[in-house]
Scaffold this motif. Structure first.
Motif, PDB file in Angstrom:
ATOM      1  N   ARG A  35      -3.644 -13.029  22.715  1.00 43.75           N
ATOM      2  CA  ARG A  35      -4.406 -12.248  21.738  1.00 43.75           C
ATOM      3  C   ARG A  35      -5.196 -11.144  22.435  1.00 43.75           C
ATOM      4  N   ALA A  73     -11.951 -17.241  15.600  1.00 41.40           N
ATOM      5  CA  ALA A  73     -11.185 -17.006  14.375  1.00 41.40           C
ATOM      6  C   ALA A  73     -11.403 -15.612  13.818  1.00 41.40           C
ATOM      7  N   THR A  92      -8.252 -20.457   8.196  1.00 41.24           N
ATOM      8  CA  THR A  92      -8.475 -21.898   8.010  1.00 41.24           C
ATOM      9  C   THR A  92      -9.571 -22.409   8.937  1.00 41.24           C
ATOM     10  N   ILE A  93      -9.455 -22.035  10.211  1.00 41.49           N
ATOM     11  CA  ILE A  93     -10.495 -22.467  11.168  1.00 41.49           C
ATOM     12  C   ILE A  93     -11.853 -21.880  10.773  1.00 41.49           C
ATOM     13  N   ARG A 106      -8.167 -16.825  24.607  1.00 38.24           N
ATOM     14  CA  ARG A 106      -7.600 -15.679  23.896  1.00 38.24           C
ATOM     15  C   ARG A 106      -6.632 -14.935  24.822  1.00 38.24           C
ATOM     16  N   ASP A 133      -8.338 -13.689  12.101  1.00 37.45           N
ATOM     17  CA  ASP A 133      -7.312 -14.265  12.967  1.00 37.45           C
ATOM     18  C   ASP A 133      -6.916 -15.666  12.524  1.00 37.45           C
ATOM     19  N   SER A 134      -7.820 -16.419  11.995  1.00 34.95           N
ATOM     20  CA  SER A 134      -7.513 -17.795  11.589  1.00 34.95           C
ATOM     21  C   SER A 134      -8.455 -18.174  10.459  1.00 34.95           C
TER      22      SER A 134
END
Length: 531
Positions: free
Chosen positions: A150, A99, A51-52, A145, A48-49
């Protein structure tokens, strides 16, 4: 031993007890953080993320490395360090869960493991705080979320997981308490055991008997200083007895062949006469040997004999004083008395008291011969017949009153003169107190179940009062005006000198064909069959 735990969990305050679990927990953290960095995408984490995910993973690795060094515990203190590490764990895992798709990523299982580890190394109520923090973090993640649109799971499922946080933390906490309590108990028992071992070692070192532990082949395992002094040999561990104490080694070998537990020997080095006792040491093929100095034993026996002789001498002096006073008084009166009948009476008094003194001296001499026992297998039936004939000569009218009911074939290992003296005392007492009717005094014998022979002397007299039964074997105790009070005492001593026992039974034996016990006294001699 009961171990008391203080109210504020002092057991967990012992940093040493918790340092080992904390070390393994840090290793688990480092492995988990490294796995996130290396294989996170392969495990479908950070979808989902990304970078995080990678940022939190790098930060998690750095935090684990920073707080995993020993200096961190010294600077922050153990309890603060644990709290910081748990907060970092829960925060990092919650962000990675955000994430990586939320609850379905499986990260809550890792949070459960982190809380279980916190329960093992944490302190007191902080464990509940860790579970509450994890609960709030997971609920907030699911709520954000939901607000961000999400995919989420229902809050009931998340709530069940949060209840598991508290349960796993508390169970781990209780397990930690139990483990540390057992550890403290084991440590205390170890201290007590070490103290007991030191005490036992000191006792063995200072005891008067020599002690050796001998292994297979006569190898010396352990010994105390007294064993060296008694044997007169320089013993050393690992050496064999044959090198330093061949006489003891021969006795040990003889014990192995014949199974005897005690032997006497003369030490090769010191020349002392020793008594060696052999016992199994508990280990395979090891023997525990006790050495006693015969000279010391003889000195102790001599001291006991001298003390007993002193008491006996004082009693004899007291017993002789009374008849001697009567003799002196009668002799003085005899010189002044002119009447023939009075002179005869005074002479009779002198004769009776002289006989009393003679009996007293004879009893003391018999007591002195107790150590000269020469036991032989005496046929009891024939011996008792001869005794009754001799007793009838000395005590007219005894035949018919004293009857022999000993079955033929029985034998007893006794010194002939000693058994005659014992029977003379027992039958004499019975003859004095019986009714005088035919068979008033009976001599019986039987073979016991233990292989020993019991010889009984009983009468039909009034018996011995219950209050006097405990005193009948005491020296100079008598109920007869002309008795010395040494008969039963000497009889018991002579019996013991022959390895026999003389006892006063509760009741005399019943007549054949009846069950009722007869009145009167009943004495029993229990002896061996063979010398």
């Amino acid at each position: 031993m009961k171990l008391e735990l203080p109210q504020r969990d002092v057991g967990l305050a012992d940093d040493f007890s918790r340092s080992e679990p904390l070390r393994y927990l840090n290793l688990f953290r480092l492995t988990l953080a490294g796995l996130f960095l290396v294989a996170g995408p392969s495990l479908h984490l950070g979808s989902d993320s990304p970078t995080i995910f990678f940022g939190v993973s790098f930060a998690y690795v750095a935090a684990v490395l920073s707080f995993g060094f020993p200096d961190a515990a010294r600077l922050l203190g153990h309890n603060r360090l644990v709290t910081v590490q748990v907060l970092v764990d829960v925060t990092s895992l919650t962000l990675i869960m955000w994430a990586s798709g939320g609850y379905r990523s499986g990260i809550p299982i890792l949070i459960l493991i982190a809380l279980a580890g916190a329960g093992l190394v944490g302190q007191g109520r902080m464990v509940l705080f860790y579970a509450a923090y994890a609960t709030v973090a997971v609920l907030l993640e699911n709520m954000f979320r939901l607000l961000s649109g999400r995919e989420t799971v229902d809050f009931f499922t998340v709530g069940i997981t949060c209840i598991g946080f508290f349960a796993i933390a508390q169970v781990a906490r209780l397990l930690a308490l139990r483990a540390i309590a057992n550890e403290n108990l084991a440590r205390q028992r170890g201290v007590d055991l070490a103290s007991q071992l030191r005490l036992n070692r000191q006792i063995i070192q200072d005891m008067q008997d020599g002690v050796l532990v001998v292994g297979e082949g006569g190898v010396v395992r352990q010994f105390n200083p007294q064993a060296v002094a008694l044997l007169g040999a320089e013993l050393r561990e690992g050496a064999t007895l044959g090198e330093h104490a061949p006489a003891l080694e021969r006795e040990l070998r003889r014990r192995a062949e014949h199974g005897d537990s005690a032997h006497s020997l003369r030490a090769d080095g010191s020349g002392k006469m020793l008594l060696a006792r052999f016992l199994p040491a508990g280990e395979a093929n090891e023997t525990l040997v006790y050495l006693e100095d015969f000279d010391r034993i003889h000195r102790q026996i001599q001291q006991v004999k001298l003390a007993a002789l002193g008491r006996l001498t004082a009693s004899i002096a007291h017993e002789i004083r009374n008849p001697l006073a009567s003799v002196y008084q009668a002799a003085e009166l005899l010189r002044e008395e002119k009447r023939g009948d009075m002179q005869a009476r005074l002479i009779r008094i002198i004769g009776n008291n002289a006989q009393r003194i003679d009996r007293l001296v004879a009893d003391v001499l018999a007591l002195g011969r107790r150590d000269e026992a020469l036991p032989e297998a005496l046929p009891l039936a024939e011996f008792v017949d001869e005794f009754i004939e001799e007793f009838d000569v000395a005590e007219s009218g005894a035949r018919g009153v004293v009857v022999n009911r000993v079955p033929p074939g029985l034998e007893m290992a006794m010194d002939r003169a000693h058994l005659r003296q014992i029977l003379w005392n027992l039958v004499g007492n019975a003859r004095r107190h019986c009714s005088g009717a035919p068979a008033a005094v009976k001599i019986d014998a039987a073979l016991r179940d233990d292989g020993r022979v019991a010889l009984d002397v009983s009468d039909d007299g009034p018996g011995i009062a219950e209050a006097l039964r405990a005193q009948v074997f005491e020296p100079f105790f008598t109920t007869h005006s002309k008795g010395t009070g040494l008969g039963l005492y000497i009889s018991r001593e002579l019996a013991e000198a022959n390895g026999a026992v003389l006892e006063l039974c509760v009741t005399p034996p019943a007549e054949a064909g009846t069950t009722a016990a007869l009145p009167g006294a009943h004495f029993r001699i229990i002896g061996r069959v063979k010398p």
